[in-house]
Design a protein around this motif. Sequence first.
Motif, short mmCIF file in Angstrom:
data_model
loop_
_atom_site.label_atom_id
_atom_site.label_comp_id
_atom_site.label_asym_id
_atom_site.label_seq_id
_atom_site.Cartn_x
_atom_site.Cartn_y
_atom_site.Cartn_z
N GLN A 70 1.06 -1.32 -0.45
CA GLN A 70 -0.29 0.29 0.26
C GLN A 70 1.36 1.85 0.06
N TRP A 71 0.68 1.76 -1.03
CA TRP A 71 1.72 3.04 -1.36
C TRP A 71 1.67 3.81 0.15
N LEU A 72 -0.04 5.16 0.47
CA LEU A 72 -0.45 5.44 0.62
C LEU A 72 -0.19 4.97 2.43
N ASP A 73 -0.10 4.11 2.95
CA ASP A 73 -0.08 4.01 4.49
C ASP A 73 1.21 2.78 4.52
N ASP A 74 1.17 1.83 5.24
CA ASP A 74 1.56 0.70 5.97
C ASP A 74 0.98 -0.95 5.61
N SER A 75 -0.22 -0.88 5.07
CA SER A 75 -0.39 -2.58 4.79
C SER A 75 0.19 -3.10 3.76
N LEU A 76 -0.22 -4.51 4.12
CA LEU A 76 0.36 -5.33 3.20
C LEU A 76 -0.23 -6.38 3.03
N ALA A 77 -1.00 -6.79 2.02
CA ALA A 77 -1.96 -8.32 2.17
C ALA A 77 -1.75 -9.43 1.04
N ARG A 78 -2.13 -10.17 1.44
CA ARG A 78 -1.41 -12.39 0.83
C ARG A 78 -2.21 -12.29 0.16
N TYR A 79 -2.39 -12.59 -1.46
CA TYR A 79 -3.63 -12.76 -1.49
C TYR A 79 -3.15 -15.08 -3.00
N ASP A 80 -3.93 -15.06 -2.88
CA ASP A 80 -4.26 -17.24 -3.94
C ASP A 80 -4.13 -16.37 -5.24
N GLN A 81 -3.44 -16.97 -5.69
CA GLN A 81 -3.83 -17.01 -6.98
C GLN A 81 -5.13 -16.91 -8.16
N SER A 82 -5.83 -16.91 -7.33
CA SER A 82 -7.08 -17.12 -7.91
C SER A 82 -7.31 -15.62 -7.57
N GLY A 83 -6.99 -14.85 -6.80
CA GLY A 83 -7.74 -13.11 -6.65
C GLY A 83 -8.10 -13.53 -4.73
N ASN A 84 -8.28 -14.35 -4.28
CA ASN A 84 -8.94 -14.62 -2.44
C ASN A 84 -8.20 -13.89 -1.87
N VAL A 85 -7.82 -12.31 -1.04
CA VAL A 85 -7.64 -12.10 0.05
C VAL A 85 -6.98 -13.57 1.20
N LEU A 86 -5.86 -13.97 0.89
CA LEU A 86 -5.87 -14.62 2.67
C LEU A 86 -5.57 -14.00 3.95
N GLU A 87 -4.78 -12.99 3.60
CA GLU A 87 -4.23 -11.57 5.08
C GLU A 87 -3.93 -10.49 4.76
N GLU A 88 -4.48 -10.08 5.45
CA GLU A 88 -3.63 -8.05 5.26
C GLU A 88 -2.94 -8.24 6.43
N PHE A 89 -2.19 -7.58 6.80
CA PHE A 89 -0.85 -7.30 7.85
C PHE A 89 -0.49 -5.95 7.67
N THR A 90 0.39 -5.59 8.74
CA THR A 90 1.49 -4.18 8.73
C THR A 90 2.96 -4.84 9.60
#
Length: 237
Positions: A70-90
């Motif tokens: 996330q360029w304007l804040d601190d979040s990162l996220a992990r997707y699987d290759q089907s586009g499902n959000v697996l988690e969001e974290f900092t």
Amino acid sequence: MKKLLLLILCATSTYTFAQQEQIEIAPFVNANQSSTTVKDSFNLAFSFPTIAFIGEYGVETDGTDVYVTQWLDDSLARYDQSGNVLEEFTITGVERVRDLAWDGQYYYGSPNEFYFYVLDLDNKALINTIQTRCKIRGMAYDTVEDILRATENWSPSFYNMDKQGNILAQWIPSGGTMDAISGLAYDNFSPGGPFLWGFSQDSTGAMIVKYDIASQTQTGNMIDVSGLVTEPSYAGG
């Protein structure tokens, strides 16, 4: 093939005018400018909407998971290759990362500053913060030379650096060089390579541009990603 798929994935990090307050646009970009380019005959491998948070920018995959920043804040996220959000974290001490690179163990990225992070995203840990002489935006890992390749802010300069941040070479590609390279990918798969692919906010605002590493030239091969969506688009990581 994993690297080549990543190039196409990088191409899908585009944004609409309605989200301009949430994106980072090169100060001189003209997304309405028409462009006449020589285009590679690439087909879109897959795509999915980026829905983890607003301001997704950098992207990298280890071949299994897809990480975004996330360029304007601190979040990162992990997707699987089907586009499902697996988690969001900092990660404490990590913020506003633009592009990402992966060397098979660690991830590298910078918040558009004179340093870059070394990240263990599997364990959500900041390994190190490395100072360097250029203000980094795009990053890629060169698997042959075992170095990092980077672009500087919105300038056309490219840098070769080791993992300790030492600048090994600085170069500006010859040919019809585009500025505003916000994302970078390394390609040792295509015949005649290795190549770098840059994601540029010049011209239509979302152009993938091919660079020959050996000759340090822009090859003339460009792909206009803005044609994949209906709204005006801007290159990301």
